[in-house]
Design a protein around this motif. Structure first.
Motif, PDB file in Angstrom:
ATOM      1  N   GLU A  50       0.824  -1.204   0.000  1.00 36.60           N
ATOM      2  CA  GLU A  50       0.000   0.000   0.000  1.00 36.60           C
ATOM      3  C   GLU A  50       0.861   1.257   0.000  1.00 36.60           C
ATOM      4  OE1 GLU A  50      -3.429   2.164   2.750  1.00 36.60           O
ATOM      5  OE2 GLU A  50      -2.682   0.160   3.263  1.00 36.60           O
ATOM      6  N   THR A  51       1.933   1.249   0.817  1.00 36.71           N
ATOM      7  CA  THR A  51       2.826   2.405   0.865  1.00 36.71           C
ATOM      8  C   THR A  51       3.561   2.585  -0.451  1.00 36.71           C
ATOM      9  OG1 THR A  51       3.146   2.044   3.242  1.00 36.71           O
ATOM     10  CG2 THR A  51       4.737   3.454   2.120  1.00 36.71           C
ATOM     11  N   PHE A  52       4.052   1.476  -0.999  1.00 32.58           N
ATOM     12  CA  PHE A  52       4.823   1.537  -2.239  1.00 32.58           C
ATOM     13  C   PHE A  52       4.003   2.130  -3.380  1.00 32.58           C
ATOM     14  CE2 PHE A  52       6.765  -0.302  -6.078  1.00 32.58           C
ATOM     15  CZ  PHE A  52       8.085   0.089  -5.881  1.00 32.58           C
ATOM     16  N   GLN A  53       2.715   1.780  -3.433  1.00 33.92           N
ATOM     17  CA  GLN A  53       1.853   2.305  -4.489  1.00 33.92           C
ATOM     18  C   GLN A  53       1.625   3.806  -4.354  1.00 33.92           C
ATOM     19  OE1 GLN A  53      -1.655  -0.134  -4.183  1.00 33.92           O
ATOM     20  NE2 GLN A  53      -0.816  -1.766  -5.476  1.00 33.92           N
ATOM     21  N   LYS A  54       1.699   4.307  -3.122  1.00 32.36           N
ATOM     22  CA  LYS A  54       1.478   5.738  -2.914  1.00 32.36           C
ATOM     23  C   LYS A  54       2.710   6.572  -3.261  1.00 32.36           C
ATOM     24  CE  LYS A  54      -1.976   5.283   0.761  1.00 32.36           C
ATOM     25  NZ  LYS A  54      -3.050   6.004   0.085  1.00 32.36           N
ATOM     26  N   LEU A  55       3.886   5.950  -3.264  1.00 31.08           N
ATOM     27  CA  LEU A  55       5.125   6.701  -3.489  1.00 31.08           C
ATOM     28  C   LEU A  55       5.386   6.908  -4.973  1.00 31.08           C
ATOM     29  CD1 LEU A  55       7.394   5.080  -0.750  1.00 31.08           C
ATOM     30  CD2 LEU A  55       6.115   7.233  -0.654  1.00 31.08           C
ATOM     31  N   ARG A  56       4.411   7.440  -5.646  1.00 32.04           N
ATOM     32  CA  ARG A  56       4.521   7.797  -7.054  1.00 32.04           C
ATOM     33  C   ARG A  56       4.337   9.308  -7.174  1.00 32.04           C
ATOM     34  NH1 ARG A  56       0.477   3.128  -9.562  1.00 32.04           N
ATOM     35  NH2 ARG A  56       1.720   1.318  -8.911  1.00 32.04           N
ATOM     36  N   PRO A  57       4.993   9.921  -8.170  1.00 29.74           N
ATOM     37  CA  PRO A  57       4.898  11.386  -8.283  1.00 29.74           C
ATOM     38  C   PRO A  57       3.468  11.911  -8.307  1.00 29.74           C
ATOM     39  CG  PRO A  57       6.608  10.543  -9.742  1.00 29.74           C
ATOM     40  CD  PRO A  57       5.920   9.337  -9.155  1.00 29.74           C
ATOM     41  N   ALA A  58       2.586  11.224  -9.042  1.00 27.69           N
ATOM     42  CA  ALA A  58       1.203  11.702  -9.135  1.00 27.69           C
ATOM     43  C   ALA A  58       0.507  11.626  -7.782  1.00 27.69           C
ATOM     44  CB  ALA A  58       0.436  10.887 -10.174  1.00 27.69           C
ATOM     45  N   GLN A  59       0.714  10.516  -7.053  1.00 30.45           N
ATOM     46  CA  GLN A  59       0.087  10.354  -5.738  1.00 30.45           C
ATOM     47  C   GLN A  59       0.633  11.378  -4.744  1.00 30.45           C
ATOM     48  OE1 GLN A  59      -2.297   8.066  -4.680  1.00 30.45           O
ATOM     49  NE2 GLN A  59      -2.596   7.445  -6.799  1.00 30.45           N
ATOM     50  N   ILE A  60       1.943  11.605  -4.777  1.00 30.30           N
ATOM     51  CA  ILE A  60       2.551  12.575  -3.869  1.00 30.30           C
ATOM     52  C   ILE A  60       2.043  13.982  -4.167  1.00 30.30           C
ATOM     53  CG2 ILE A  60       4.735  13.638  -3.200  1.00 30.30           C
ATOM     54  CD1 ILE A  60       6.074  10.925  -3.669  1.00 30.30           C
ATOM     55  N   LYS A  61       1.914  14.300  -5.460  1.00 30.61           N
ATOM     56  CA  LYS A  61       1.410  15.620  -5.855  1.00 30.61           C
ATOM     57  C   LYS A  61      -0.019  15.829  -5.371  1.00 30.61           C
ATOM     58  CE  LYS A  61       0.757  18.570  -9.928  1.00 30.61           C
ATOM     59  NZ  LYS A  61       0.906  18.656 -11.404  1.00 30.61           N
ATOM     60  N   LEU A  62      -0.859  14.806  -5.539  1.00 32.37           N
ATOM     61  CA  LEU A  62      -2.242  14.904  -5.068  1.00 32.37           C
ATOM     62  C   LEU A  62      -2.305  15.064  -3.552  1.00 32.37           C
ATOM     63  CD1 LEU A  62      -4.037  12.232  -7.285  1.00 32.37           C
ATOM     64  CD2 LEU A  62      -4.496  14.693  -7.242  1.00 32.37           C
ATOM     65  N   ALA A  63      -1.423  14.325  -2.839  1.00 34.70           N
ATOM     66  CA  ALA A  63      -1.420  14.410  -1.376  1.00 34.70           C
ATOM     67  C   ALA A  63      -1.016  15.807  -0.920  1.00 34.70           C
ATOM     68  CB  ALA A  63      -0.471  13.361  -0.805  1.00 34.70           C
ATOM     69  N   PHE A  64      -0.002  16.391  -1.551  1.00 34.84           N
ATOM     70  CA  PHE A  64       0.395  17.761  -1.216  1.00 34.84           C
ATOM     71  C   PHE A  64      -0.735  18.743  -1.528  1.00 34.84           C
ATOM     72  CE2 PHE A  64       5.030  16.737  -1.095  1.00 34.84           C
ATOM     73  CZ  PHE A  64       5.310  17.415   0.082  1.00 34.84           C
ATOM     74  N   HIS A  65      -1.405  18.524  -2.658  1.00 36.47           N
ATOM     75  CA  HIS A  65      -2.507  19.412  -3.027  1.00 36.47           C
ATOM     76  C   HIS A  65      -3.628  19.323  -1.990  1.00 36.47           C
ATOM     77  CE1 HIS A  65      -4.697  21.998  -5.658  1.00 36.47           C
ATOM     78  NE2 HIS A  65      -5.684  21.134  -5.841  1.00 36.47           N
ATOM     79  N   ALA A  66      -3.887  18.101  -1.509  1.00 36.99           N
ATOM     80  CA  ALA A  66      -4.925  17.923  -0.486  1.00 36.99           C
ATOM     81  C   ALA A  66      -4.549  18.617   0.815  1.00 36.99           C
ATOM     82  CB  ALA A  66      -5.156  16.435  -0.240  1.00 36.99           C
ATOM     83  N   LYS A  67      -3.236  18.637   1.128  1.00 30.31           N
ATOM     84  CA  LYS A  67      -2.784  19.306   2.345  1.00 30.31           C
ATOM     85  C   LYS A  67      -2.878  20.824   2.229  1.00 30.31           C
ATOM     86  CE  LYS A  67      -1.184  16.070   5.196  1.00 30.31           C
ATOM     87  NZ  LYS A  67      -1.590  15.978   6.634  1.00 30.31           N
ATOM     88  N   LEU A  68      -2.577  21.348   1.043  1.00 26.64           N
ATOM     89  CA  LEU A  68      -2.443  22.791   0.874  1.00 26.64           C
ATOM     90  C   LEU A  68      -3.673  23.475   0.303  1.00 26.64           C
ATOM     91  CD1 LEU A  68       1.195  22.849  -0.586  1.00 26.64           C
ATOM     92  CD2 LEU A  68       0.489  23.171   1.789  1.00 26.64           C
TER      93      LEU A  68
END
Length: 328
Positions: free
Chosen positions: A271-289
């Protein structure tokens, strides 16, 4: 430059330089790895799950313990040396107790089919105040000071065994026995999960899968990394004037290494490995900000503000569902 007061190897003080360099190298690796775990848990809001909060607490403690390995090679018997000894003792105990709490949680999940989330604050209290009390004891009689190539407890074997290695041996034995029983029980339960579908059995299986599969490797990692330090200390107690460099070196490698191994297991989780993709990280940052940026960028009168807030909340929900699919 070799350390002139290398009490572990007085005839070859350059060995202390090697030990210090090794501890600092693996301590640095573990420090970066623990920061990575903390960042990922924060970014993807995984701290919402109790099992992930346990990993978060362990990562923070291991991160701070890693700093103690970077403070090696202090020759002067002063306040900084005392602080280094206290710092190492406090966070080493905190890591040990957090692993113990994690193992207890696994035991309750497997044997009793119960979560221990209601004990979370008790866990935290034990893992803060017990290490604090134990780490302050050596200030009685000024027991902290130079200890070979770094600062810790002086060469008093009784203090070292009483404050750390004695309890460590007892705790590791208990953890190993409990961990073995947990694995045995898991295998036995798995054999009963085949056949006719049953809602209660399926619920139990999902409960075990969520917490146990997530947590079961972390106690094993800690036990494995503490084997050589414990063997080395037993050898030191048996022959205090004849330290074995190979044993001390192995202990210097494995002691700081468990933070890095924790991060390896954490990162390789599917589950963690699948999240460590540029698109997923970008979406997570967008959700935070996104919520903060929406409010600041579009100030409106009161009548319109409520609409904007509702749209922002809906937008954040959509992003969170992309980052954490299946959360509903």
């Amino acid at each position: 430059m070799a350390y002139s007061n290398c009490s572990s190897f007085p005839d070859d003080p350059k060995k202390c330089d090697i030990l210090v360099a090794v501890r600092r190298t693996f301590g640095s690796i573990s420090l970066v790895a623990c920061l990575f775990m903390i960042f990922v848990i924060w970014l993807f809001r995984r701290y919402v799950a109790f099992s992930q909060r346990l990993i978060l607490y362990l990562s923070i403690a291991a991160c701070l313990e890693s700093i103690s390995f970077l403070m090696a090679a202090e020759e002067d018997d002063g306040s900084y040396c005392d602080f280094q000894g206290w710092f190492m003792t406090f966070f080493s105990w905190q890591v040990l107790l957090l692993v113990t709490c994690m193992t207890f949680n696994l035991f309750m999940n497997v044997i009793k089919l119960r979560t221990t989330e209601k004990y979370e604050w008790l866990y935290l209290g034990i893992c803060i105040f017990v290490p604090l009390a134990i780490s302050c004891l050596p200030f009685i009689g000024h027991q902290y000071g130079p200890s070979g190539a770094w600062c810790w407890l002086r060469g008093n074997t009784s203090w070292r065994m009483g404050i750390w290695y004695g309890p460590l041996f007892v705790t590791l034995t208990g953890l190993a026995l409990t961990y073995t029983y947990i694995i045995y029980s898991l295998n036995r339960k798995a054999s009963n999960w085949h056949g006719t579908y049953d809602p209660d059995t399926d619920r139990e299986y999902r409960l075990l899968k969520e917490d146990i599969v997530t947590l079961r490797l972390y106690p094993f990692i800690y036990i494995a990394t503490m084997v050589f330090p414990l063997i080395n200390r037993i050898q030191n107690a048996a022959a205090p004037d004849n330290h074995v460099f190979a044993l001390v070196l192995l202990a210097s490698i494995t002691s700081p290494l468990h933070g890095a191994l924790n991060a390896l297991v954490f990162g390789l989780n599917k589950e963690t490995f699948q999240k460590l993709r540029p698109a997923q990280i970008k979406l997570a940052f967008h959700a935070k900000l996104a919520p903060r940026s929406v409010i600041q960028e579009y100030p409106q009168p009161d009548a319109d503000t409520n609409v904007l807030h509702a749209n922002a909340a809906h937008h954040e929900m959509d992003i969170d569902m992309c980052v954490n699919p299946g959360s509903e």
